[in-house]
Design an enzyme around this catalytic site. Structure first.
Site, PDB file in Angstrom:
ATOM      1  N   GLU A  48       0.831  -1.205   0.000  1.00 26.40           N
ATOM      2  CA  GLU A  48       0.000   0.000   0.000  1.00 26.40           C
ATOM      3  C   GLU A  48       0.866   1.255   0.000  1.00 26.40           C
ATOM      4  OE1 GLU A  48      -2.822  -0.603   3.203  1.00 26.40           O
ATOM      5  OE2 GLU A  48      -3.887  -2.124   2.022  1.00 26.40           O
ATOM      6  N   ALA A  50       0.782   5.771   0.983  1.00 24.70           N
ATOM      7  CA  ALA A  50       0.108   6.905   1.620  1.00 24.70           C
ATOM      8  C   ALA A  50      -0.808   7.609   0.617  1.00 24.70           C
ATOM      9  CB  ALA A  50       1.139   7.880   2.177  1.00 24.70           C
ATOM     10  N   GLU A  59      -1.615 -10.255  -5.921  1.00 26.56           N
ATOM     11  CA  GLU A  59      -1.600 -11.061  -7.148  1.00 26.56           C
ATOM     12  C   GLU A  59      -0.813 -10.357  -8.253  1.00 26.56           C
ATOM     13  OE1 GLU A  59      -4.149 -10.184  -5.263  1.00 26.56           O
ATOM     14  OE2 GLU A  59      -5.823 -11.577  -5.392  1.00 26.56           O
ATOM     15  N   CYS A  93      -7.273  -7.740 -10.634  1.00 26.64           N
ATOM     16  CA  CYS A  93      -6.320  -8.864 -10.615  1.00 26.64           C
ATOM     17  C   CYS A  93      -6.805 -10.004 -11.501  1.00 26.64           C
ATOM     18  CB  CYS A  93      -6.078  -9.338  -9.183  1.00 26.64           C
ATOM     19  SG  CYS A  93      -5.087  -8.146  -8.252  1.00 26.64           S
TER      20      CYS A  93
HETATM   21  N1  THU Z   1      -5.999  -6.725  -2.158  1.00 29.94           N
HETATM   22  C1  THU Z   1      -5.176  -7.645  -2.729  1.00 29.94           C
HETATM   23  O1  THU Z   1      -3.953  -7.658  -2.490  1.00 29.94           O
HETATM   24  N2  THU Z   1      -5.718  -8.558  -3.582  1.00 29.94           N
HETATM   25  C2  THU Z   1      -7.027  -8.635  -3.893  1.00 29.94           C
HETATM   26  O2  THU Z   1      -7.413  -9.409  -4.752  1.00 29.94           O
HETATM   27  C3  THU Z   1      -7.989  -7.803  -3.158  1.00 29.94           C
HETATM   28  C4  THU Z   1      -7.416  -6.663  -2.413  1.00 29.94           C
HETATM   29  C5  THU Z   1      -5.410  -5.723  -1.267  1.00 29.94           C
HETATM   30  C6  THU Z   1      -5.430  -4.320  -1.812  1.00 29.94           C
HETATM   31  C7  THU Z   1      -5.366  -3.499  -0.527  1.00 29.94           C
HETATM   32  O3  THU Z   1      -4.007  -3.376  -0.160  1.00 29.94           O
HETATM   33  C8  THU Z   1      -6.069  -4.371   0.483  1.00 29.94           C
HETATM   34  O4  THU Z   1      -6.138  -5.675  -0.061  1.00 29.94           O
HETATM   35  C9  THU Z   1      -7.487  -3.905   0.809  1.00 29.94           C
HETATM   36  O5  THU Z   1      -8.250  -3.764  -0.334  1.00 29.94           O
END
Ligand code: THU
Length: 134
Positions: A48, A50, A59, A93
């Protein structure tokens, strides 16, 4: 489909990948692992930022790592979160995976290692891909 040994390795590696997630904003950690056709395991986690929209899912992290290291043929992908329910890949994804594996098996693990198996085609029917641009 994967052997029991491959599934066990996917489970171990995907949980290790999830534990590396950088998710201070959502606190929602996700891990992913790709098994390449020639037997390499390539991990990814969500990262993530900021500037929230700049973050990337687990993925896509795994896929970008794999492709940038020369891997484009895959046998399976695994995903896991910290939850006991399975979590399926988000829409972006699914589209990203589709490019390299329209029928790829997707192993969706729970935090304690059970899994649900679906193909990418089941998760993204009538998908758009490279052939559609011909
Ligand atoms: N996220 C993933 O890494 N993969 C997914 O398929 C769904 C969401 C992450 C994105 C963000 O960092 C967190 O989960 C919350 O949405």
């Amino acid at each position: 489909m994967c052997s029991i040994e491959e599934i066990d390795k996917l489970r171990d590696l995907v949980i290790q990948a999830r534990d590396k997630a950088y998710a201070p904003y959502s606190n929602f950690r996700v891990g992913a692992v790709l098994l390449t056709e020639n037997g390499h395991y390539i991990t990814g986690c969500n990262v993530e930022n900021a500037s929230y929209g700049a973050g990337i899912c687990a993925e896509r992290t795994a896929l970008v790592k794999a492709v940038s290291e020369g891997h484009k043929k895959f046998k399976a992908i695994a995903v896991v979160t910290d939850k006991e329910e399975v979590c399926s890949p988000c829409g972006i994804c699914r589209q990203f995976i589709r490019e390299f594996g329209p029928k790829l098996p997707v192993y969706m693990f729970t935090a304690t290692g059970k899994y649900k198996l679906m193909t990418l085609e089941e998760l993204l029917p009538l998908s758009f891909g490279p052939e559609d641009l011909q």
